[in-house]
Design a protein around this motif. Structure first.
Motif, PDB file in Angstrom:
ATOM      1  N   HIS A   1       0.825  -1.215   0.000  1.00 31.33           N
ATOM      2  CA  HIS A   1       0.000   0.000   0.000  1.00 31.33           C
ATOM      3  C   HIS A   1       0.856   1.261   0.000  1.00 31.33           C
ATOM      4  O   HIS A   1       0.447   2.301  -0.534  1.00 31.33           O
ATOM      5  CB  HIS A   1      -0.976   0.001   1.182  1.00 31.33           C
TER       6      HIS A   1
ATOM      7  N   LYS B   1       0.534   3.985  -2.885  1.00 31.88           N
ATOM      8  CA  LYS B   1       0.279   5.381  -2.500  1.00 31.88           C
ATOM      9  C   LYS B   1       1.349   6.321  -3.064  1.00 31.88           C
ATOM     10  O   LYS B   1       1.031   7.406  -3.576  1.00 31.88           O
ATOM     11  CB  LYS B   1       0.236   5.491  -0.974  1.00 31.88           C
TER      12      LYS B   1
ATOM     13  N   ILE C   1      -6.198   2.622  -1.779  1.00 32.40           N
ATOM     14  CA  ILE C   1      -5.162   2.306  -0.792  1.00 32.40           C
ATOM     15  C   ILE C   1      -5.655   1.249   0.187  1.00 32.40           C
ATOM     16  O   ILE C   1      -4.900   0.349   0.595  1.00 32.40           O
ATOM     17  CB  ILE C   1      -4.705   3.584  -0.072  1.00 32.40           C
ATOM     18  N   ASP C   2      -6.925   1.304   0.573  1.00 31.52           N
ATOM     19  CA  ASP C   2      -7.493   0.267   1.448  1.00 31.52           C
ATOM     20  C   ASP C   2      -7.404  -1.107   0.780  1.00 31.52           C
ATOM     21  O   ASP C   2      -7.082  -2.111   1.437  1.00 31.52           O
ATOM     22  CB  ASP C   2      -8.949   0.593   1.793  1.00 31.52           C
ATOM     23  N   LYS C   3      -7.700  -1.171  -0.516  1.00 33.05           N
ATOM     24  CA  LYS C   3      -7.592  -2.431  -1.239  1.00 33.05           C
ATOM     25  C   LYS C   3      -6.126  -2.876  -1.351  1.00 33.05           C
ATOM     26  O   LYS C   3      -5.833  -4.078  -1.297  1.00 33.05           O
ATOM     27  CB  LYS C   3      -8.203  -2.288  -2.632  1.00 33.05           C
ATOM     28  N   ALA C   4      -5.239  -1.915  -1.505  1.00 27.66           N
ATOM     29  CA  ALA C   4      -3.814  -2.250  -1.600  1.00 27.66           C
ATOM     30  C   ALA C   4      -3.293  -2.866  -0.308  1.00 27.66           C
ATOM     31  O   ALA C   4      -2.350  -3.670  -0.345  1.00 27.66           O
ATOM     32  CB  ALA C   4      -3.010  -1.000  -1.961  1.00 27.66           C
ATOM     33  N   LYS C   5      -3.896  -2.528   0.819  1.00 30.39           N
ATOM     34  CA  LYS C   5      -3.464  -3.093   2.096  1.00 30.39           C
ATOM     35  C   LYS C   5      -3.748  -4.592   2.188  1.00 30.39           C
ATOM     36  O   LYS C   5      -3.164  -5.279   3.033  1.00 30.39           O
ATOM     37  CB  LYS C   5      -4.141  -2.355   3.253  1.00 30.39           C
TER      38      LYS C   5
END
Length: 239
Positions: free
Chosen positions: A134, A138, A165-169
């Motif tokens: 993430h 970002k 970014i939430d999905k990337a986490k």
């Protein structure tokens, strides 16, 4: 656009050093490097070429090593040659970067990145020594957004940053051999040696990678982190 959260506008150019940087070049040897221009900076290619020609007469580096600019090529096309001294710019290439992220019906996969030059990535004003996915996403989104806004179309991207970014986490590190490498460079302008360490080597991520591929492949060309204008933050996708 709110510039309050950004310290400076990114430079619209990247100078990529030769892969064998650090070695000593003897008389008559050729030194090859890449120049990447972004957006409106493409129109200034003749000025970059003239600057490199002039720099050769002044001298490069601490010892002021002099050189001649023999030629400039864009793929197979000759843009400049020392014999005729004509500048014939090629056609610019486009990077296609998706503004739509679709996370439905996406299967998990791996992606492996190799950082070739030092990646100096800041997160919350600290340099990153473990590059979570993430943070990668970002940082890339911020760089691509600013290059697009300031040097291309002066338009805001349509990305829903927080959602992306939430999905990337959810994407995790599967294998990591990347580590911090200290490095110094000499600044001729300031007359001092500067510490420019950063991450190098490989890192593998596992998860729903496909929606992020367009920005990751764009990062291969445009680099990531600080010091990109002189070649830092270069990586390649190797799997």
């Amino acid at each position: 656009m709110n510039m309050g959260k950004y310290e400076q506008v990114p430079h619209p150019f990247i100078i990529e050093p030769p892969d064998d940087s650090g070695r000593v070049f003897n008389t008559s040897e050729r030194l090859c490097f890449n120049l990447i221009l972004v957006g409106k900076a493409i129109n200034y290619l003749p000025y970059f070429i003239l600057a490199f020609i002039e720099l050769g007469t002044i001298g490069l580096g601490r010892g002021r090593g002099k050189y001649r600019l023999i030629n400039v090529k864009d793929g197979d096309k000759t843009v400049y040659d020392i014999d005729d001294r004509q500048i014939n710019p090629g056609l610019p290439k486009e990077l296609i970067i998706s503004e739509i992220f679709n996370f439905e019906n996406v299967s998990e996969e791996d992606i492996k990145l190799r950082f070739i030059t030092h990646a100096r990535i800041l997160d919350n004003r600290d340099f990153v020594v473990k590059l979570d996915f993430h943070i990668l996403v970002k940082t890339l989104m911020r760089r691509l957004h600013m290059l697009y806004y300031f040097h291309c179309n002066e338009k805001e991207s349509l990305w829903k940053h927080n959602e992306i970014i939430d999905k990337a986490k959810e994407v995790k590190i599967a294998e990591n051999t990347s580590k911090w490498h200290d490095w110094e460079r000499y600044s001729s302008r300031q007359g001092i040696r500067m510490k420019m360490g950063g991450l190098k080597d490989t890192i593998t991520y596992r998860g729903k990678i496909e929606p992020f591929l367009s920005i990751i492949t764009a990062g291969e060309v445009l680099h990531i982190g600080k010091g990109t204008s002189f070649g830092l933050g270069k990586y390649v996708i190797i799997e």
